[in-house]
Scaffold this active site. Structure first.
Site, mmCIF file in Angstrom:
data_model
loop_
_atom_site.group_PDB
_atom_site.id
_atom_site.type_symbol
_atom_site.label_atom_id
_atom_site.label_comp_id
_atom_site.label_asym_id
_atom_site.label_seq_id
_atom_site.Cartn_x
_atom_site.Cartn_y
_atom_site.Cartn_z
ATOM 1 N N HIS A 169 0.852 -1.185 0.000
ATOM 2 C CA HIS A 169 0.000 0.000 0.000
ATOM 3 C C HIS A 169 0.894 1.243 0.000
ATOM 4 C CE1 HIS A 169 0.666 -0.789 4.385
ATOM 5 N NE2 HIS A 169 1.003 0.480 4.309
HETATM 6 C C1 T46 Z 1 2.790 0.747 6.955
HETATM 7 C C2 T46 Z 1 3.588 -0.492 7.176
HETATM 8 C C3 T46 Z 1 5.060 -0.215 7.331
HETATM 9 C C4 T46 Z 1 -4.619 -0.770 13.276
HETATM 10 O O1 T46 Z 1 -5.756 -1.028 13.738
HETATM 11 N N1 T46 Z 1 -3.903 0.277 13.759
HETATM 12 C C5 T46 Z 1 -2.669 0.579 13.298
HETATM 13 O O2 T46 Z 1 -2.057 1.552 13.781
HETATM 14 C C6 T46 Z 1 -2.104 -0.214 12.241
HETATM 15 C C7 T46 Z 1 -0.732 0.107 11.669
HETATM 16 C C8 T46 Z 1 -2.840 -1.268 11.767
HETATM 17 N N2 T46 Z 1 -4.075 -1.541 12.280
HETATM 18 C C9 T46 Z 1 -4.810 -2.705 11.777
HETATM 19 C C10 T46 Z 1 -5.228 -2.632 10.318
HETATM 20 C C11 T46 Z 1 -5.201 -4.083 9.888
HETATM 21 O O3 T46 Z 1 -6.426 -4.699 10.195
HETATM 22 O O4 T46 Z 1 -3.962 -3.841 11.892
HETATM 23 C C12 T46 Z 1 -4.122 -4.706 10.793
HETATM 24 C C13 T46 Z 1 -2.802 -4.925 10.061
HETATM 25 O O5 T46 Z 1 -2.432 -3.713 9.374
HETATM 26 P P1 T46 Z 1 -1.816 -3.702 7.902
HETATM 27 O O6 T46 Z 1 -2.350 -4.856 7.138
HETATM 28 O O7 T46 Z 1 -2.028 -2.340 7.315
HETATM 29 O O8 T46 Z 1 -0.268 -3.947 8.230
HETATM 30 P P2 T46 Z 1 0.992 -3.859 7.270
HETATM 31 O O9 T46 Z 1 2.102 -4.524 7.966
HETATM 32 O O10 T46 Z 1 0.660 -4.314 5.904
HETATM 33 O O11 T46 Z 1 1.309 -2.274 7.170
HETATM 34 C C14 T46 Z 1 1.726 -1.562 8.324
HETATM 35 C C15 T46 Z 1 0.974 -0.221 8.431
HETATM 36 O O12 T46 Z 1 -0.436 -0.446 8.373
HETATM 37 C C16 T46 Z 1 1.353 0.742 7.336
HETATM 38 O O13 T46 Z 1 0.915 2.036 7.674
HETATM 39 O O14 T46 Z 1 3.279 1.691 6.350
HETATM 40 O O15 T46 Z 1 3.131 -1.308 8.266
#
Ligand code: T46
Length: 135
Positions: free
Chosen positions: A50
């Site tokens: 993303h």
């Molecule tokens: C990024 C990279 C480096 C939350 O509820 N609160 C939060 O602060 C975050 C970061 C995530 N979430 C929830 C959203 C999803 O349901 O946790 C779950 C996993 O998040 P995501 O799939 O977006 O995780 P990554 O590892 O793909 O990405 C993360 C960050 O979301 C993003 O901002 O830049 O790490």
């Protein structure tokens, strides 16, 4: 503005071991509103896929290592984080993917905004379109 850069943190050490301080406005060039960390990542897992519209972030592998693939819509670069004295600062429309997590990796991320799903672009074609308009 769209950019990313590696920041070297000064390690304060003495005979007891090491300490690194990250301070808003000094070695973290933004207001820190949120801190999250990624750990226990299973072998072979890739995350991210993303871009963010407004968010500024600093990612630090405080233990272990992982690799970021950073894409500004015209070129891709890989950055390996493998030392707690290195921070990856990302600002603006950068498509990011994370891979090659070591089993022990703890990736700490400092963020300039609270969590907001509407700030994410999770569709690569939409990202390319936005990046083109932004340049
Ligand atoms: C990024 C990279 C480096 C939350 O509820 N609160 C939060 O602060 C975050 C970061 C995530 N979430 C929830 C959203 C999803 O349901 O946790 C779950 C996993 O998040 P995501 O799939 O977006 O995780 P990554 O590892 O793909 O990405 C993360 C960050 O979301 C993003 O901002 O830049 O790490």
């Amino acid at each position: 503005m769209t950019s990313y850069k590696l920041v070297d943190f000064k390690t304060l050490g003495d005979e007891r071991g090491s300490l690194i301080a990250i301070e808003e406005g000094y070695n973290a060039p933004f207001d820190i509103k949120r801190v999250y960390y990624i750990f226990g990542t299973k072998e072979g897992v890739e995350r991210g896929f993303h871009a963010h519209i407004n968010l500024k972030q600093m990612a630090i592998a405080v233990k272990g290592s992982c690799t970021f693939v950073l894409d500004d819509g015209t070129k891709k670069e890989e950055v390996k984080l493998d030392n707690p004295n290195k921070g990856l600062f990302i600002e603006g429309l950068i498509w990011r993917e994370m891979k090659d997590f070591s089993e022990d990796c703890v990736l700490v991320v400092l963020a300039s905004e609270h969590y907001d799903e509407s700030d994410y672009i999770r569709d690569y074609d939409k990202f390319l379109e936005e990046a083109k308009n932004d340049s």
